[in-house]
Enzyme design. Sequence first.
Site, PDB file in Angstrom:
ATOM      1  N   SER A 186       0.854  -1.198   0.000  1.00 43.57           N
ATOM      2  CA  SER A 186       0.000   0.000   0.000  1.00 43.57           C
ATOM      3  C   SER A 186       0.880   1.235   0.000  1.00 43.57           C
ATOM      4  CB  SER A 186      -0.871  -0.014   1.255  1.00 43.57           C
ATOM      5  OG  SER A 186      -1.502   1.232   1.436  1.00 43.57           O
TER       6      SER A 186
ATOM      7  N   TYR B 267      -1.524  -1.085  10.649  1.00 46.58           N
ATOM      8  CA  TYR B 267      -1.678  -1.162   9.197  1.00 46.58           C
ATOM      9  C   TYR B 267      -0.467  -0.526   8.510  1.00 46.58           C
ATOM     10  CZ  TYR B 267      -3.665  -1.140   4.524  1.00 46.58           C
ATOM     11  OH  TYR B 267      -3.868  -1.362   3.179  1.00 46.58           O
TER      12      TYR B 267
HETATM   13  N1  LIG Z   1      -8.801  -1.074  -0.732  1.00 46.75           N
HETATM   14  C1  LIG Z   1      -7.826  -0.202  -0.602  1.00 46.75           C
HETATM   15  O1  LIG Z   1      -8.055   1.035  -0.529  1.00 46.75           O
HETATM   16  C2  LIG Z   1      -6.388  -0.662  -0.599  1.00 46.75           C
HETATM   17  C3  LIG Z   1      -5.389   0.300  -0.771  1.00 46.75           C
HETATM   18  C4  LIG Z   1      -4.054  -0.093  -0.753  1.00 46.75           C
HETATM   19  C5  LIG Z   1      -3.721  -1.428  -0.566  1.00 46.75           C
HETATM   20  N2  LIG Z   1      -4.724  -2.335  -0.393  1.00 46.75           N
HETATM   21  C6  LIG Z   1      -4.308  -3.710  -0.141  1.00 46.75           C
HETATM   22  O2  LIG Z   1      -4.789  -4.561  -1.150  1.00 46.75           O
HETATM   23  C7  LIG Z   1      -5.048  -5.861  -0.598  1.00 46.75           C
HETATM   24  C8  LIG Z   1      -6.475  -6.279  -0.934  1.00 46.75           C
HETATM   25  O3  LIG Z   1      -7.355  -5.328  -0.328  1.00 46.75           O
HETATM   26  P1  LIG Z   1      -8.898  -5.208  -0.719  1.00 46.75           P
HETATM   27  O4  LIG Z   1      -9.205  -3.771  -0.729  1.00 46.75           O
HETATM   28  O5  LIG Z   1      -9.170  -6.037  -1.911  1.00 46.75           O
HETATM   29  O6  LIG Z   1      -9.523  -5.837   0.616  1.00 46.75           O
HETATM   30  P2  LIG Z   1     -10.836  -6.733   0.795  1.00 46.75           P
HETATM   31  O7  LIG Z   1     -11.870  -6.348  -0.188  1.00 46.75           O
HETATM   32  O8  LIG Z   1     -11.154  -6.621   2.244  1.00 46.75           O
HETATM   33  O9  LIG Z   1     -10.323  -8.195   0.446  1.00 46.75           O
HETATM   34  C9  LIG Z   1      -9.358  -8.824   1.275  1.00 46.75           C
HETATM   35  C10 LIG Z   1      -9.241 -10.272   0.872  1.00 46.75           C
HETATM   36  O10 LIG Z   1      -8.354 -10.904   1.809  1.00 46.75           O
HETATM   37  C11 LIG Z   1      -9.023 -12.027   2.409  1.00 46.75           C
HETATM   38  N3  LIG Z   1      -8.611 -12.164   3.798  1.00 46.75           N
HETATM   39  C12 LIG Z   1      -8.591 -11.213   4.755  1.00 46.75           C
HETATM   40  N4  LIG Z   1      -8.152 -11.710   5.900  1.00 46.75           N
HETATM   41  C13 LIG Z   1      -7.901 -13.024   5.680  1.00 46.75           C
HETATM   42  C14 LIG Z   1      -7.444 -14.088   6.494  1.00 46.75           C
HETATM   43  N5  LIG Z   1      -7.137 -13.892   7.799  1.00 46.75           N
HETATM   44  N6  LIG Z   1      -7.292 -15.314   5.941  1.00 46.75           N
HETATM   45  C15 LIG Z   1      -7.599 -15.516   4.636  1.00 46.75           C
HETATM   46  N7  LIG Z   1      -8.020 -14.543   3.804  1.00 46.75           N
HETATM   47  C16 LIG Z   1      -8.188 -13.312   4.333  1.00 46.75           C
HETATM   48  C17 LIG Z   1     -10.515 -11.664   2.304  1.00 46.75           C
HETATM   49  O11 LIG Z   1     -11.324 -12.823   2.244  1.00 46.75           O
HETATM   50  P3  LIG Z   1     -12.134 -13.455   3.469  1.00 46.75           P
HETATM   51  O12 LIG Z   1     -12.695 -12.319   4.263  1.00 46.75           O
HETATM   52  O13 LIG Z   1     -13.121 -14.327   2.787  1.00 46.75           O
HETATM   53  O14 LIG Z   1     -11.097 -14.212   4.208  1.00 46.75           O
HETATM   54  C18 LIG Z   1     -10.563 -10.989   0.933  1.00 46.75           C
HETATM   55  O15 LIG Z   1     -10.652 -11.960  -0.084  1.00 46.75           O
HETATM   56  C19 LIG Z   1      -4.806  -5.751   0.914  1.00 46.75           C
HETATM   57  O16 LIG Z   1      -3.528  -6.220   1.223  1.00 46.75           O
HETATM   58  C20 LIG Z   1      -4.870  -4.259   1.158  1.00 46.75           C
HETATM   59  O17 LIG Z   1      -4.110  -3.872   2.275  1.00 46.75           O
HETATM   60  C21 LIG Z   1      -6.042  -2.000  -0.411  1.00 46.75           C
END
Ligand SMILES: NC(=O)c1ccc[n+]([C@@H]2O[C@H](COP(=O)([O-])OP(=O)(O)OC[C@H]3O[C@@H](n4cnc5c(N)ncnc54)[C@H](OP(=O)(O)O)[C@@H]3O)[C@@H](O)[C@H]2O)c1
Length: 233
Positions: A129, A142
């Site tokens: 991120s 985070y």
């Molecule tokens: N959205 C943003 O603004 C943003 C910005 C910068 C970076 N990111 C990064 O991009 C990545 C994806 O984020 P996203 O926005 O797509 O988040 P998201 O929509 O919350 O998706 C997260 C994914 O990770 C899985 N997950 C979470 N905890 C888990 C666990 N303990 N065991 C197994 N699976 C787990 C969730 O599935 P389940 O809940 O089914 O387990 C889901 O499939 C993350 O690393 C995040 O930090 C996001």
Amino acid sequence: MTAPDLDRILVVGCSDGIGRALVRRLLAAGRDVTGVSRSRTPELDDDAQLVVDVVADDYRARLEALVARRGPFGVVVWCVGVGVALDPADLADETRTLRTNLLAASETAEVVLPPMVAAGRGHLVGLSSLADAGPNPGAPAYSASKAGLSSWLTALGLALRPRGVAVTNVRFGFVDTKMAQSPWKPFLIDADRAAAVVERALSTRPLQVSRPRIAAWIMQAASAVMALRVWTG
Ligand SMILES: NC(=O)c1ccc[n+]([C@@H]2O[C@H](COP(=O)([O-])OP(=O)(O)OC[C@H]3O[C@@H](n4cnc5c(N)ncnc54)[C@H](OP(=O)(O)O)[C@@H]3O)[C@@H](O)[C@H]2O)c1
């Protein structure tokens, strides 16, 4: 040991957000995709997914069994991430965030990287991120987990490139998923656009990708201001 197949892709964190959008794109492109998440991913056959918590005690054993059954994977994309606001009265979420975002990524690499290194080919991609740029008092674990993840991925990338294995650190700003909880989300992009950035990185295999670029420049400047604040106490 069977050599990793570059056409076999593992997406860890595949049931929602950027990971799920990536799964959709890869399946549409005819790629062989396996996923890991705590909940089911409708786009994947039961046989092609492992439903597990990456911080559970049995995670490593179940991941090893998945690799034996569906791998070894030539491409692994780490999309797992959690982030919650600091509650100074209860730091349990801070520990859980560091375990999930950083230590579970390392445990995953322990299982999936050695076959790539042995074969001299493969690609590990991690979603970090732009929050890696400096300490965030609103979400200390985070920002710390992402600083650690970015540093770890970049160093691994430098170490493994001469051995034929690529590692890519992907740094996004705000992406429109359930994780982006801030009321103010400048330069927001949607999950499919983010997934397209990751999909492209699977072809170009850079050490680092930061998107949107303007958000990356602003975060860099903000981190210099924060460093000054820390320096002056
Ligand atoms: N959205 C943003 O603004 C943003 C910005 C910068 C970076 N990111 C990064 O991009 C990545 C994806 O984020 P996203 O926005 O797509 O988040 P998201 O929509 O919350 O998706 C997260 C994914 O990770 C899985 N997950 C979470 N905890 C888990 C666990 N303990 N065991 C197994 N699976 C787990 C969730 O599935 P389940 O809940 O089914 O387990 C889901 O499939 C993350 O690393 C995040 O930090 C996001």
